[in-house]
Enzyme design. Sequence first.
Site, short mmCIF file in Angstrom:
data_model
loop_
_atom_site.label_atom_id
_atom_site.label_comp_id
_atom_site.label_asym_id
_atom_site.label_seq_id
_atom_site.Cartn_x
_atom_site.Cartn_y
_atom_site.Cartn_z
N TYR A 38 0.84 -1.21 0.00
CA TYR A 38 0.00 0.00 0.00
C TYR A 38 0.87 1.26 0.00
O TYR A 38 0.70 2.14 -0.84
CB TYR A 38 -0.89 -0.04 1.23
CG TYR A 38 -1.93 1.05 1.33
CD1 TYR A 38 -2.92 1.20 0.36
CD2 TYR A 38 -1.95 1.91 2.43
CE1 TYR A 38 -3.90 2.18 0.47
CE2 TYR A 38 -2.93 2.89 2.55
CZ TYR A 38 -3.90 3.02 1.57
OH TYR A 38 -4.87 4.00 1.69
N LYS A 95 1.14 3.63 -3.19
CA LYS A 95 0.68 5.03 -3.17
C LYS A 95 1.82 5.99 -3.47
O LYS A 95 1.61 7.03 -4.11
CB LYS A 95 0.07 5.36 -1.81
CG LYS A 95 -1.29 4.70 -1.57
CD LYS A 95 -2.37 5.27 -2.46
CE LYS A 95 -3.73 4.69 -2.13
NZ LYS A 95 -4.80 5.17 -3.02
P1 NAD Z 1 -12.68 1.31 0.02
O1 NAD Z 1 -11.94 0.03 0.02
O2 NAD Z 1 -14.02 1.35 0.67
O3 NAD Z 1 -12.84 1.87 -1.46
C1 NAD Z 1 -11.91 1.62 -2.49
C2 NAD Z 1 -12.68 1.20 -3.73
O4 NAD Z 1 -11.73 0.91 -4.79
C3 NAD Z 1 -13.50 -0.06 -3.52
O5 NAD Z 1 -14.84 0.16 -3.94
C4 NAD Z 1 -12.81 -1.11 -4.40
O6 NAD Z 1 -13.69 -2.09 -4.88
C5 NAD Z 1 -12.22 -0.23 -5.49
N1 NAD Z 1 -11.10 -0.86 -6.20
C6 NAD Z 1 -10.00 -1.45 -5.67
N2 NAD Z 1 -9.21 -1.92 -6.64
C7 NAD Z 1 -9.82 -1.61 -7.82
C8 NAD Z 1 -9.50 -1.85 -9.19
N3 NAD Z 1 -8.38 -2.48 -9.56
N4 NAD Z 1 -10.36 -1.38 -10.14
C9 NAD Z 1 -11.49 -0.73 -9.78
N5 NAD Z 1 -11.85 -0.49 -8.51
C10 NAD Z 1 -11.03 -0.94 -7.55
O7 NAD Z 1 -11.70 2.40 0.68
P2 NAD Z 1 -11.95 3.93 1.02
O8 NAD Z 1 -11.73 4.12 2.45
O9 NAD Z 1 -13.23 4.40 0.41
O10 NAD Z 1 -10.72 4.59 0.26
C11 NAD Z 1 -10.88 5.31 -0.95
C12 NAD Z 1 -9.54 5.91 -1.34
O11 NAD Z 1 -9.08 6.80 -0.32
C13 NAD Z 1 -8.43 4.88 -1.54
O12 NAD Z 1 -7.62 5.28 -2.64
C14 NAD Z 1 -7.65 4.96 -0.26
O13 NAD Z 1 -6.30 4.57 -0.44
C15 NAD Z 1 -7.78 6.42 0.11
N6 NAD Z 1 -7.63 6.62 1.56
C16 NAD Z 1 -8.65 6.36 2.42
C17 NAD Z 1 -8.46 6.52 3.77
C18 NAD Z 1 -9.56 6.27 4.78
O14 NAD Z 1 -9.32 6.41 5.98
N7 NAD Z 1 -10.75 5.92 4.38
C19 NAD Z 1 -7.22 6.96 4.27
C20 NAD Z 1 -6.21 7.19 3.37
C21 NAD Z 1 -6.42 7.03 2.00
#
Ligand code: NAD
Length: 319
Positions: free
Chosen positions: A144, A148
């Site tokens: 991860y 990123k």
């Molecule tokens: P989440 O896992 O709920 O959402 C991520 C989505 O990406 C999912 O719906 C998943 O099915 C989709 N996905 C994964 N691989 C894929 C692929 N190859 N093709 C198409 N879709 C794909 O996570 P989240 O918390 O909603 O995170 C969303 C974004 O925000 C991510 O990029 C994550 O790294 C970033 N982020 C979130 C947090 C947090 O605390 N929620 C913190 C830091 C970064």
Amino acid sequence: MNIVITGGAGFVGSHLAEALLAAGHSVVVLDNLLTGRRVNIAHLEQRPRFEYRFHDVCDPLPDLPCDALFHMASPASPEGYGRHPIETMLTNSQGTLHALQLAQRHNARFLVTSTSEVYGDPKEHPQSETYWGNVNPVGPRSCYDEGKRYAEALTYNYSQVHRLDARIVRIFNTYGPRNSPEDGRVVPNFITQALRGQPLTVYGDGRQTRSFCYVADLVEGLQRALFTAGTQGEVINLGNPAEFTVLELANLVVRVTGSRSEVRQVAARPEEIAQRRPDISKAKRLLGWEPAIALDDGLARTAAWLGEELGLKASAAER
Ligand code: NAD
Ligand code: UDP
């Protein structure tokens, strides 16, 4: 605007899709449901300006109308990327390339959701955007963190070479409704345990810290980061700077849910991050943004959703 959201069936993406539709935009969500859930966007699927397409961003993206693109596809929880390490790396590398290519073809604004994990186990506290991080490239979080970091580097270089209107947002721990109880993150874990009357599992001594941002605050920040003039090429932290130990969080969850659960210390996670808190002065200055929702309020809203989701609403209130 025609807006594409990769990963829009996930926790954060589904809230963003909702907000963009409410603001009058057309939204296409591309998601392969690796860690997301179709039910997150079910309430949007009948809307005329909304479309969901099952798509893996590791394959080139369909040539959709695109004025702006939020690239959010990626597993995000340690358990999620721990289960899918190779997919996580490919999604953040190939997937980011494909998202950038679509944005470039349409001269669209681009935002990639990076993470506080790029700071690793930080030696600088709080973390500001100028800090380069302390990351193990071959550890349990490396798929991860390095995925990123690659996504950031590709976005930066793509924007330099192709003059793309791109920005990088580093999100810190965010929670709220639709944070699935299965995804293993601390807030849904603790609330689920509290609602079920089970012990809250604190990993290690619980003195590690995190700073928790409610999803509605984050979604407001993401929109400002994309739409505000003068954000091209910027790297911006978004998160809530109020810092808590995990033990404090556990006790707060017990109080907010009115649970009788005990707080129990269990084995520590390998390569635990000791402390994390965003410096958000750049977001305040550039976007006029700061979070508005306090942790106890956000936890109560999340508990109400999780209670419905788990069918535990009444019992939680009675405990
Ligand atoms: P989440 O896992 O709920 O959402 C991520 C989505 O990406 C999912 O719906 C998943 O099915 C989709 N996905 C994964 N691989 C894929 C692929 N190859 N093709 C198409 N879709 C794909 O996570 P989240 O918390 O909603 O995170 C969303 C974004 O925000 C991510 O990029 C994550 O790294 C970033 N982020 C979130 C947090 C947090 O605390 N929620 C913190 C830091 C970064
Ligand atoms: N954590 C915990 N119990 C749990 C889940 C997580 O004590 O049931 C701790 C975890 O060790 C970390 C913090 O809570 O210190 C945040 O974990 P999470 O998985 O939500 O995200 P991270 O910030 O580690 O990516």
